[in-house]
Each structure stands twice: as C-alpha cells, then as structure tokens.
Design a protein around this motif. Structure first.
Motif, PDB file in Angstrom:
ATOM      1  N   MET A 162       0.854  -1.187   0.000  1.00 43.92           N
ATOM      2  CA  MET A 162       0.000   0.000   0.000  1.00 43.92           C
ATOM      3  C   MET A 162       0.888   1.234   0.000  1.00 43.92           C
ATOM      4  SD  MET A 162      -2.854  -1.243   2.811  1.00 43.92           S
ATOM      5  CE  MET A 162      -1.587  -1.886   3.929  1.00 43.92           C
ATOM      6  N   THR A 163       0.534   2.222  -0.804  1.00 44.01           N
ATOM      7  CA  THR A 163       1.300   3.460  -0.869  1.00 44.01           C
ATOM      8  C   THR A 163       0.399   4.640  -0.522  1.00 44.01           C
ATOM      9  OG1 THR A 163       0.831   3.679  -3.249  1.00 44.01           O
ATOM     10  CG2 THR A 163       2.871   2.566  -2.626  1.00 44.01           C
ATOM     11  N   LYS A 164       0.974   5.591   0.199  1.00 49.01           N
ATOM     12  CA  LYS A 164       0.202   6.771   0.602  1.00 49.01           C
ATOM     13  C   LYS A 164      -0.164   7.602  -0.633  1.00 49.01           C
ATOM     14  CE  LYS A 164       1.354   8.843   4.392  1.00 49.01           C
ATOM     15  NZ  LYS A 164       2.058   9.686   5.398  1.00 49.01           N
ATOM     16  N   ARG A 165      -1.409   8.044  -0.695  1.00 52.64           N
ATOM     17  CA  ARG A 165      -1.848   8.864  -1.821  1.00 52.64           C
ATOM     18  C   ARG A 165      -1.245  10.257  -1.706  1.00 52.64           C
ATOM     19  NH1 ARG A 165      -8.016   9.731  -4.234  1.00 52.64           N
ATOM     20  NH2 ARG A 165      -7.420  11.288  -5.798  1.00 52.64           N
ATOM     21  N   MET A 166      -0.643  10.721  -2.788  1.00 54.67           N
ATOM     22  CA  MET A 166      -0.036  12.054  -2.838  1.00 54.67           C
ATOM     23  C   MET A 166      -0.579  12.796  -4.055  1.00 54.67           C
ATOM     24  SD  MET A 166       2.024  12.058  -0.186  1.00 54.67           S
ATOM     25  CE  MET A 166       2.994  13.540  -0.508  1.00 54.67           C
ATOM     26  N   ILE A 213      -5.910  11.391   5.132  1.00 56.03           N
ATOM     27  CA  ILE A 213      -4.813  10.548   4.692  1.00 56.03           C
ATOM     28  C   ILE A 213      -5.386   9.219   4.193  1.00 56.03           C
ATOM     29  CG2 ILE A 213      -2.678   9.369   5.359  1.00 56.03           C
ATOM     30  CD1 ILE A 213      -2.476  12.398   5.345  1.00 56.03           C
ATOM     31  N   THR A 214      -5.089   8.886   2.952  1.00 61.65           N
ATOM     32  CA  THR A 214      -5.587   7.635   2.376  1.00 61.65           C
ATOM     33  C   THR A 214      -4.440   6.915   1.678  1.00 61.65           C
ATOM     34  OG1 THR A 214      -6.233   8.656   0.268  1.00 61.65           O
ATOM     35  CG2 THR A 214      -7.888   8.618   2.036  1.00 61.65           C
ATOM     36  N   PHE A 215      -4.710   5.678   1.266  1.00 64.84           N
ATOM     37  CA  PHE A 215      -3.666   4.845   0.669  1.00 64.84           C
ATOM     38  C   PHE A 215      -4.215   4.099  -0.537  1.00 64.84           C
ATOM     39  CE2 PHE A 215      -2.769   5.520   5.077  1.00 64.84           C
ATOM     40  CZ  PHE A 215      -1.384   5.680   5.151  1.00 64.84           C
ATOM     41  N   TRP A 216      -3.320   3.829  -1.488  1.00 63.97           N
ATOM     42  CA  TRP A 216      -3.658   2.978  -2.623  1.00 63.97           C
ATOM     43  C   TRP A 216      -3.230   1.548  -2.294  1.00 63.97           C
ATOM     44  CZ3 TRP A 216      -6.832   5.530  -5.382  1.00 63.97           C
ATOM     45  CH2 TRP A 216      -6.626   6.848  -5.759  1.00 63.97           C
ATOM     46  N   MET A 217      -4.141   0.604  -2.364  1.00 69.20           N
ATOM     47  CA  MET A 217      -3.794  -0.798  -2.161  1.00 69.20           C
ATOM     48  C   MET A 217      -3.493  -1.416  -3.521  1.00 69.20           C
ATOM     49  SD  MET A 217      -5.889  -3.897  -0.348  1.00 69.20           S
ATOM     50  CE  MET A 217      -7.206  -3.845  -1.567  1.00 69.20           C
ATOM     51  N   GLU A 218      -2.328  -2.043  -3.635  1.00 67.45           N
ATOM     52  CA  GLU A 218      -1.862  -2.493  -4.942  1.00 67.45           C
ATOM     53  C   GLU A 218      -1.839  -4.008  -5.111  1.00 67.45           C
ATOM     54  OE1 GLU A 218       1.917  -0.622  -5.269  1.00 67.45           O
ATOM     55  OE2 GLU A 218       1.096   1.401  -5.057  1.00 67.45           O
ATOM     56  N   LYS A 219      -1.353  -4.742  -4.115  1.00 68.74           N
ATOM     57  CA  LYS A 219      -1.267  -6.196  -4.257  1.00 68.74           C
ATOM     58  C   LYS A 219      -1.025  -6.830  -2.902  1.00 68.74           C
ATOM     59  CE  LYS A 219       3.576  -5.735  -5.708  1.00 68.74           C
ATOM     60  NZ  LYS A 219       4.554  -6.045  -6.770  1.00 68.74           N
ATOM     61  N   ALA A 220      -1.053  -8.163  -2.882  1.00 67.36           N
ATOM     62  CA  ALA A 220      -0.854  -8.908  -1.638  1.00 67.36           C
ATOM     63  C   ALA A 220      -0.131 -10.214  -1.946  1.00 67.36           C
ATOM     64  CB  ALA A 220      -2.190  -9.201  -0.962  1.00 67.36           C
ATOM     65  N   VAL A 233       0.912  16.908  -1.647  1.00 65.48           N
ATOM     66  CA  VAL A 233       0.059  16.877  -0.447  1.00 65.48           C
ATOM     67  C   VAL A 233      -0.465  15.466  -0.237  1.00 65.48           C
ATOM     68  CG1 VAL A 233      -2.015  17.800   0.657  1.00 65.48           C
ATOM     69  CG2 VAL A 233      -0.609  19.272  -0.804  1.00 65.48           C
ATOM     70  N   ALA A 234      -0.341  14.981   0.980  1.00 66.51           N
ATOM     71  CA  ALA A 234      -0.792  13.624   1.278  1.00 66.51           C
ATOM     72  C   ALA A 234      -2.307  13.568   1.420  1.00 66.51           C
ATOM     73  CB  ALA A 234      -0.138  13.127   2.571  1.00 66.51           C
ATOM     74  N   GLY A 235      -2.908  12.510   0.878  1.00 63.33           N
ATOM     75  CA  GLY A 235      -4.335  12.292   1.062  1.00 63.33           C
ATOM     76  C   GLY A 235      -5.207  12.970   0.030  1.00 63.33           C
ATOM     77  N   VAL A 236      -6.485  13.115   0.397  1.00 63.04           N
ATOM     78  CA  VAL A 236      -7.468  13.666  -0.521  1.00 63.04           C
ATOM     79  C   VAL A 236      -8.487  14.471   0.274  1.00 63.04           C
ATOM     80  CG1 VAL A 236      -8.929  11.591  -0.374  1.00 63.04           C
ATOM     81  CG2 VAL A 236      -9.077  13.064  -2.392  1.00 63.04           C
ATOM     82  N   GLU A 237      -9.045  15.491  -0.359  1.00 61.03           N
ATOM     83  CA  GLU A 237     -10.064  16.324   0.280  1.00 61.03           C
ATOM     84  C   GLU A 237     -11.410  15.603   0.231  1.00 61.03           C
ATOM     85  OE1 GLU A 237     -11.671  19.768   2.151  1.00 61.03           O
ATOM     86  OE2 GLU A 237      -9.579  19.265   1.737  1.00 61.03           O
ATOM     87  N   ILE A 238     -12.006  15.398   1.407  1.00 62.60           N
ATOM     88  CA  ILE A 238     -13.308  14.742   1.507  1.00 62.60           C
ATOM     89  C   ILE A 238     -14.321  15.767   2.029  1.00 62.60           C
ATOM     90  CG2 ILE A 238     -14.658  12.923   2.611  1.00 62.60           C
ATOM     91  CD1 ILE A 238     -12.627  11.823   0.690  1.00 62.60           C
TER      92      ILE A 238
END
Length: 309
Positions: A201-205, A221-228, A209-214
């Motif tokens: 998982m990588t932090k969304r930038m 602060i949110t994250f992208w999940m990529e694989k496991a 700026v980290a994260g996203v406006e909600i």
C-alpha cells in the motif's frame, strides 16, 4: 398432488430467495415479529462503480447494458462468495460488500477478506470485455469502523448498513481513480496487522500533499492498495520461486512448501500446477504473471513445471 408439489417448489424457491437476501439471524427475528437492528464494532465496507458509466450506457442498447451488468455482477457475486464477504446491494452500477457483518469476525480478518475480494475484482475487470469487444473500468474504495445494520421495508425487505463508516467508504470510492483501490487509514492499519499476508500500500499524494479532500471531513490521509502476497519474498521471482497455475500468483520456496496442499492464499483459487522459476531474480510489477499448464521446461523464460498436487 400436482398442486401440492407446485406449492412446495414455490415455497422452497421463496425460502431460498429470502436466505440470499437476508442473514439467518435477521430472518429468525422477523419470524418472531421483532425489529432487526444490529450494532457492529468493526466492519470493513467496500464500494465500486463503473467509471464513465453514464456515457458508456448512453452509447449502448438497454439490452446490452443489462447483459453487461449481469455478467459483471454475476462474477463479482462469485468472488464475494469465495472470499466470504457479504454482498449488500447493487444500485445501478454501484456494487457494495462488507466483512465483519452480519457474520462477526475480527477487524483484521474482515479487512483482509474485503481487500482480497477487491484485488480479485480489479483483476477480473482488467481482463473482462463484452462480446462486442467493449471494456469497462471501475474505481473502488474501502473503509473500516463501526456501523449499524437492519432490515428496512416489508414488501421488499433489504438488509442495509448505516453510519459514518458506510458514508466514508462511499467517499473513498467516489474520490478514487480508475482501476485503483483507495483505502482509509483505519483499513490501512488493519491490513498492516494481517497475520498471513503482506499488502503493498502506498500513501496517496496529490501535488506534494498527502491524502485527498473529503467533503465534510477535510483533508484525509488515504492509501492505494496495490497487491498482496504471503510474505515479502513472494513479491519477486527468485531461484526456487513458484508461479501458481492458473492464477499466476508467485510464492517463494518456503511459502510454496507451507501451502503446497492448499488453495492459493492470495486469491483462494484451486492450484492445478506450480511452475518453478530457474531464471534470474526479477521484481514482480504486476500482481501475477501469465503461466500455462505445461509439463515441459521453458529454458529461455527460466520456468520449469513441477506438479505438486
């Protein structure tokens, strides 16, 4: 006799439909005339929708749209059952599942189940196309936390979820990007604590700026999940690694030995064959690789087929 048999068939069909729509404990409460309202301390909620659905639907005949959605949702339903998550509903082109309710599990287990479902869903959509050759893209979001669930309505009863966690998961989806899975910080921490799997998982930038406006919550602060994968070593092809057939997921020698009599720990698929890597160490960019079920040796690729099961 015929009428009795038909009545019994209709009764069984009705019961089966109700069981698919409502959890068992909710059915029992309704049969006793009780109101169904249940509180859950920690669940993980997933939303997905089709990117550009309005435009795509406008260029297709209604029957084509219905067929496409039916094919998509039928496959997602199979994935939901495989990963033991609860399908809540489909509204238009939006699809929702949860884990941790109505069947209670720990926060870590629920987050892991939904995460693996989400990765499988993205993988399926990336390969899906209609008979006319049209492809679709989805965006997805996940959030974890407390929620309330209950049965709403009588003529068409539905088991619905309410609360801030559900709203936040919906916003994780709506602010996500095509073919990406955006997860909340709580979900991120639950996945970090996963016992048997490692999640990338990588932090969304955005613009540094980290994260996203909600809306209503400010910058989150949110994250992208990529694989496991079962462990860190499984994220690269090294001598002695194995590619699983047919799913294509990679396992290191240790994990291959640990799970040799079990389904793939990442996608829960039955393993038909395991192809050993004999080439140079290679980083895995995608979540899986394409391999064929073949007993021969591919000298150039460095793959040898070794049937374990």
């Amino acid at each position: 006799m015929v009428l009795t048999a038909m009545t019994m068939v209709k009764s069984y069909l009705h019961k089966d439909l109700v069981k698919r729509m409502l959890p068992k404990q909710a059915i029992r409460k309704l049969q006793r005339g009780q109101t169904v309202v249940e509180k859950y301390n920690i669940v993980t909620v997933f939303f997905a929708d089709i990117v550009g659905y309005t435009g795509a639907a406008g260029s297709m005949r209604p029957t084509q749209v219905m067929k496409m959605l039916n094919e998509l949702y039928t496959e997602l339903d199979k994935l939901a059952e495989k990963h033991q998550v609860f399908k809540v509903e489909t509204v238009g082109n939006q699809y929702m599942v949860v884990a941790g309710a109505p069947h209670r599990v720990t926060g870590r287990v629920g987050a892991q189940r939904v995460a693996l479902f989400a990765l499988d869903a993205i993988n399926f959509v990336s390969k899906y196309q209609t008979k006319e050759g049209d492809k679709i893209l989805i965006r997805a979001g996940m959030a974890s936390g407390p929620t309330v669930a209950g049965v709403v309505g009588q003529a068409m009863p539905r088991y619905c979820f309410f609360g801030e966690t559900v709203d936040f998961a919906s916003k994780m989806e709506s602010t996500s990007k095509k073919m990406k899975i955006q997860v909340s910080e709580i979900t991120y921490r639950l996945l970090l604590d996963s016992v048997n799997l490692k999640f990338v998982m990588t932090k969304r930038m955005e613009g540094g700026v980290a994260g996203v406006e909600i809306k209503g919550k400010g910058q989150q602060i949110t994250f992208w999940m990529e694989k496991a994968s079962p462990c860190e070593k499984c994220f690269e092809l090294a001598t002695g690694s194995f590619a699983l057939v047919p799913c294509g997921h990679i396992m290191c020698a240790e994990c291959n030995e640990k799970y040799k009599m079990l389904p793939c720990p990442t996608c829960r698929c039955k393993v038909d064959d395991r192809v050993e890597w004999r080439g140079k160490p290679t980083k895995i960019v995608d979540e899986s690789i394409e391999v064929e079920h073949a007993p021969n040796i591919d000298e150039e690729a460095g793959l040898t087929s070794e049937t374990i099961l």
